[in-house]
Motif scaffolding. Sequence first.
Motif, PDB file in Angstrom:
ATOM      1  N   ILE A  23       4.329  -7.877   7.048  1.00 26.77           N
ATOM      2  CA  ILE A  23       4.750  -6.604   6.439  1.00 26.77           C
ATOM      3  C   ILE A  23       4.615  -6.742   4.925  1.00 26.77           C
ATOM      4  N   THR A  24       3.904  -5.794   4.315  1.00 31.51           N
ATOM      5  CA  THR A  24       3.729  -5.848   2.858  1.00 31.51           C
ATOM      6  C   THR A  24       4.385  -4.627   2.203  1.00 31.51           C
ATOM      7  N   GLY A  25       4.282  -4.568   0.891  1.00 27.87           N
ATOM      8  CA  GLY A  25       5.019  -3.564   0.130  1.00 27.87           C
ATOM      9  C   GLY A  25       4.333  -2.222  -0.007  1.00 27.87           C
ATOM     10  N   ALA A  26       3.664  -1.771   1.040  1.00 27.67           N
ATOM     11  CA  ALA A  26       3.108  -0.412   1.037  1.00 27.67           C
ATOM     12  C   ALA A  26       4.129   0.519   1.667  1.00 27.67           C
ATOM     13  N   SER A  27       4.044   1.793   1.307  1.00 27.72           N
ATOM     14  CA  SER A  27       4.890   2.770   1.969  1.00 27.72           C
ATOM     15  C   SER A  27       4.524   2.791   3.456  1.00 27.72           C
ATOM     16  N   GLY A  28       5.540   3.000   4.301  1.00 22.87           N
ATOM     17  CA  GLY A  28       5.262   3.043   5.738  1.00 22.87           C
ATOM     18  C   GLY A  28       5.923   1.895   6.494  1.00 22.87           C
ATOM     19  N   MET A  50       7.147 -11.430   5.724  1.00 24.68           N
ATOM     20  CA  MET A  50       7.191 -10.273   4.813  1.00 24.68           C
ATOM     21  C   MET A  50       6.858 -10.695   3.399  1.00 24.68           C
ATOM     22  N   SER A  51       6.121  -9.838   2.673  1.00 27.87           N
ATOM     23  CA  SER A  51       5.901 -10.115   1.253  1.00 27.87           C
ATOM     24  C   SER A  51       7.191  -9.774   0.496  1.00 27.87           C
ATOM     25  N   ASN A  52       7.294 -10.232  -0.731  1.00 25.92           N
ATOM     26  CA  ASN A  52       8.494  -9.930  -1.526  1.00 25.92           C
ATOM     27  C   ASN A  52       8.665  -8.424  -1.710  1.00 25.92           C
ATOM     28  N   TYR A  53       7.563  -7.727  -1.962  1.00 29.75           N
ATOM     29  CA  TYR A  53       7.660  -6.288  -2.191  1.00 29.75           C
ATOM     30  C   TYR A  53       7.945  -5.526  -0.906  1.00 29.75           C
ATOM     31  N   ALA A  54       7.626  -6.111   0.220  1.00 27.57           N
ATOM     32  CA  ALA A  54       7.969  -5.462   1.500  1.00 27.57           C
ATOM     33  C   ALA A  54       9.477  -5.244   1.568  1.00 27.57           C
ATOM     34  N   GLN A  55      10.214  -6.237   1.100  1.00 28.30           N
ATOM     35  CA  GLN A  55      11.677  -6.127   1.189  1.00 28.30           C
ATOM     36  C   GLN A  55      12.174  -4.942   0.359  1.00 28.30           C
ATOM     37  N   GLN A  56      11.522  -4.710  -0.803  1.00 28.00           N
ATOM     38  CA  GLN A  56      11.921  -3.581  -1.660  1.00 28.00           C
ATOM     39  C   GLN A  56      11.621  -2.250  -0.968  1.00 28.00           C
ATOM     40  N   VAL A  57      10.419  -2.154  -0.363  1.00 27.42           N
ATOM     41  CA  VAL A  57      10.047  -0.887   0.282  1.00 27.42           C
ATOM     42  C   VAL A  57      10.904  -0.654   1.531  1.00 27.42           C
ATOM     43  N   ILE A  58      11.195  -1.722   2.253  1.00 20.74           N
ATOM     44  CA  ILE A  58      12.070  -1.588   3.430  1.00 20.74           C
ATOM     45  C   ILE A  58      13.429  -1.045   3.000  1.00 20.74           C
ATOM     46  N   CYS A  99      -0.213  -2.296   5.102  1.00 22.95           N
ATOM     47  CA  CYS A  99      -0.958  -3.264   4.288  1.00 22.95           C
ATOM     48  C   CYS A  99      -1.251  -2.678   2.902  1.00 22.95           C
ATOM     49  N   THR A 100      -0.783  -3.358   1.870  1.00 20.68           N
ATOM     50  CA  THR A 100      -1.080  -2.880   0.511  1.00 20.68           C
ATOM     51  C   THR A 100      -2.545  -3.163   0.169  1.00 20.68           C
ATOM     52  N   MET A 101      -3.011  -2.458  -0.825  1.00 22.71           N
ATOM     53  CA  MET A 101      -4.363  -2.709  -1.313  1.00 22.71           C
ATOM     54  C   MET A 101      -4.437  -4.071  -1.978  1.00 22.71           C
ATOM     55  N   GLY A 102      -3.303  -4.508  -2.560  1.00 19.51           N
ATOM     56  CA  GLY A 102      -3.275  -5.824  -3.196  1.00 19.51           C
ATOM     57  C   GLY A 102      -3.466  -6.930  -2.161  1.00 19.51           C
ATOM     58  N   THR A 103      -2.668  -6.893  -1.096  1.00 18.05           N
ATOM     59  CA  THR A 103      -2.795  -7.921  -0.049  1.00 18.05           C
ATOM     60  C   THR A 103      -4.163  -7.835   0.607  1.00 18.05           C
ATOM     61  N   LEU A 104      -4.638  -6.619   0.854  1.00 19.70           N
ATOM     62  CA  LEU A 104      -5.949  -6.460   1.483  1.00 19.70           C
ATOM     63  C   LEU A 104      -7.039  -7.090   0.621  1.00 19.70           C
ATOM     64  N   GLY A 105      -6.939  -6.841  -0.690  1.00 14.34           N
ATOM     65  CA  GLY A 105      -7.932  -7.412  -1.606  1.00 14.34           C
ATOM     66  C   GLY A 105      -7.854  -8.931  -1.641  1.00 14.34           C
ATOM     67  N   ARG A 106      -6.619  -9.450  -1.637  1.00 12.24           N
ATOM     68  CA  ARG A 106      -6.463 -10.910  -1.679  1.00 12.24           C
ATOM     69  C   ARG A 106      -7.007 -11.547  -0.395  1.00 12.24           C
ATOM     70  N   ILE A 107      -6.770 -10.896   0.747  1.00 10.45           N
ATOM     71  CA  ILE A 107      -7.315 -11.437   2.008  1.00 10.45           C
ATOM     72  C   ILE A 107      -8.842 -11.383   1.967  1.00 10.45           C
ATOM     73  N   PRO A 134      -3.774  -0.128   6.373  1.00 14.22           N
ATOM     74  CA  PRO A 134      -3.485   0.402   5.035  1.00 14.22           C
ATOM     75  C   PRO A 134      -3.007   1.843   5.104  1.00 14.22           C
ATOM     76  N   ARG A 135      -2.223   2.229   4.098  1.00 14.39           N
ATOM     77  CA  ARG A 135      -1.745   3.612   4.016  1.00 14.39           C
ATOM     78  C   ARG A 135      -2.362   4.332   2.817  1.00 14.39           C
ATOM     79  N   GLU A 136      -2.906   3.567   1.908  1.00 15.20           N
ATOM     80  CA  GLU A 136      -3.327   4.082   0.600  1.00 15.20           C
ATOM     81  C   GLU A 136      -4.227   5.324   0.708  1.00 15.20           C
ATOM     82  N   THR A 137      -3.999   6.259  -0.200  1.00 13.13           N
ATOM     83  CA  THR A 137      -4.895   7.399  -0.332  1.00 13.13           C
ATOM     84  C   THR A 137      -4.737   7.985  -1.732  1.00 13.13           C
TER      85      THR A 137
HETATM   86  C1  FMN Z   1       8.069   2.599  -2.813  1.00 13.43           C
HETATM   87  C2  FMN Z   1       6.747   1.893  -3.008  1.00 13.43           C
HETATM   88  C3  FMN Z   1       5.668   2.268  -2.243  1.00 13.43           C
HETATM   89  C4  FMN Z   1       4.426   1.649  -2.400  1.00 13.43           C
HETATM   90  N1  FMN Z   1       3.390   2.040  -1.626  1.00 13.43           N
HETATM   91  C5  FMN Z   1       2.206   1.404  -1.718  1.00 13.43           C
HETATM   92  C6  FMN Z   1       1.118   1.747  -0.852  1.00 13.43           C
HETATM   93  O1  FMN Z   1       1.231   2.616  -0.009  1.00 13.43           O
HETATM   94  N2  FMN Z   1      -0.037   1.050  -0.981  1.00 13.43           N
HETATM   95  C7  FMN Z   1      -0.181   0.020  -1.869  1.00 13.43           C
HETATM   96  O2  FMN Z   1      -1.248  -0.595  -1.910  1.00 13.43           O
HETATM   97  N3  FMN Z   1       0.826  -0.330  -2.690  1.00 13.43           N
HETATM   98  C8  FMN Z   1       2.009   0.328  -2.647  1.00 13.43           C
HETATM   99  N4  FMN Z   1       3.047  -0.025  -3.480  1.00 13.43           N
HETATM  100  C9  FMN Z   1       2.807  -1.065  -4.492  1.00 13.43           C
HETATM  101  C10 FMN Z   1       2.957  -2.462  -3.954  1.00 13.43           C
HETATM  102  O3  FMN Z   1       4.293  -2.681  -3.488  1.00 13.43           O
HETATM  103  C11 FMN Z   1       2.629  -3.478  -5.051  1.00 13.43           C
HETATM  104  O4  FMN Z   1       1.246  -3.379  -5.400  1.00 13.43           O
HETATM  105  C12 FMN Z   1       2.961  -4.899  -4.694  1.00 13.43           C
HETATM  106  O5  FMN Z   1       2.541  -5.780  -5.731  1.00 13.43           O
HETATM  107  C13 FMN Z   1       2.277  -5.284  -3.406  1.00 13.43           C
HETATM  108  O6  FMN Z   1       2.599  -6.626  -3.120  1.00 13.43           O
HETATM  109  P1  FMN Z   1       2.303  -7.194  -1.681  1.00 13.43           P
HETATM  110  O7  FMN Z   1       0.876  -6.855  -1.352  1.00 13.43           O
HETATM  111  O8  FMN Z   1       2.512  -8.670  -1.848  1.00 13.43           O
HETATM  112  O9  FMN Z   1       3.299  -6.587  -0.750  1.00 13.43           O
HETATM  113  C14 FMN Z   1       4.287   0.594  -3.331  1.00 13.43           C
HETATM  114  C15 FMN Z   1       5.399   0.203  -4.094  1.00 13.43           C
HETATM  115  C16 FMN Z   1       6.608   0.843  -3.932  1.00 13.43           C
HETATM  116  C17 FMN Z   1       7.794   0.386  -4.763  1.00 13.43           C
END
Ligand code: FMN
Length: 201
Positions: A23-28, A50-58, A99-107, A134-137
């Motif tokens: 689980i990463t920090g993307a919305s969803g 879970m990534s660190n940012y996943a915990q924030q989004v959760i 899946c965030t774009m950041g994690t996707l890019g790193r993978i 991914p959810r990004e748009t």
């Molecule tokens: C509420 C919230 C929603 C986010 N939604 C997305 C998203 O949908 N897609 C995305 O790529 N990043 C999103 N981000 C940004 C990522 O959390 C951020 O780029 C983070 O560094 C990703 O780290 P990770 O890939 O290790 O989880 C969101 C951040 C927050 C706080």
Amino acid sequence: MRLFHFPRSAILQHYSLKILVAITGASGALYAQRLLDNLDARQHEVHVVMSNYAQQVIAEELPEGLRLAEGVKTHNIRSMNAPFASGSNPPDAMVVIPCTMGTLGRIAHGYSEDVLLRAADVVLKEKKKLILVPRETPLSLVHIKNFELLTLAGGVILPANPSFYAGPKTIVEVIDTVVARVLDHLGVPNTLAPRWAEEKE
Ligand SMILES: Cc1cc2nc3c(=O)[nH]c(=O)nc-3n(C[C@H](O)[C@H](O)[C@H](O)COP(=O)(O)O)c2cc1C
């Protein structure tokens, strides 16, 4: 052929898989929750990282936190003391959801500095199943090129794009139209969302 008129549940198979849900920090975050709700940890070996940012989004999106069934094994992202850090013990499948774009890019570029990224690297090199949700748009060319790279490497890009033809009424029903496709790609039989042109059971 009469076989096609059998209800799907009548032909479900039961076998055990080792599945890593990342689980990463993307919305969803609800996509991850619904996937976990529909993976039976008594039947399958289910791991979560879970990534660190996943915990924030959760914390933002799941007011009651992430629910984990008994038997689900969680792993610290900073520790390589997890079976799937090594190609000698990969999961059958890994799902990065959402899946965030950041994690996707790193993978896509082979970064392996934490156990989530290393597991994805292992899954690709060991030719196991890697499903990225991914959810990004909208998408930039960087995202699209990373999608291309991961698809060529054997991953499945399964965007969190819900469908509406079955008339979902609740957020969970909308979410489940995506989660059903994830389960299909995992090879986990499910009747989570109605299928097009299938008789109702
Ligand atoms: C509420 C919230 C929603 C986010 N939604 C997305 C998203 O949908 N897609 C995305 O790529 N990043 C999103 N981000 C940004 C990522 O959390 C951020 O780029 C983070 O560094 C990703 O780290 P990770 O890939 O290790 O989880 C969101 C951040 C927050 C706080």
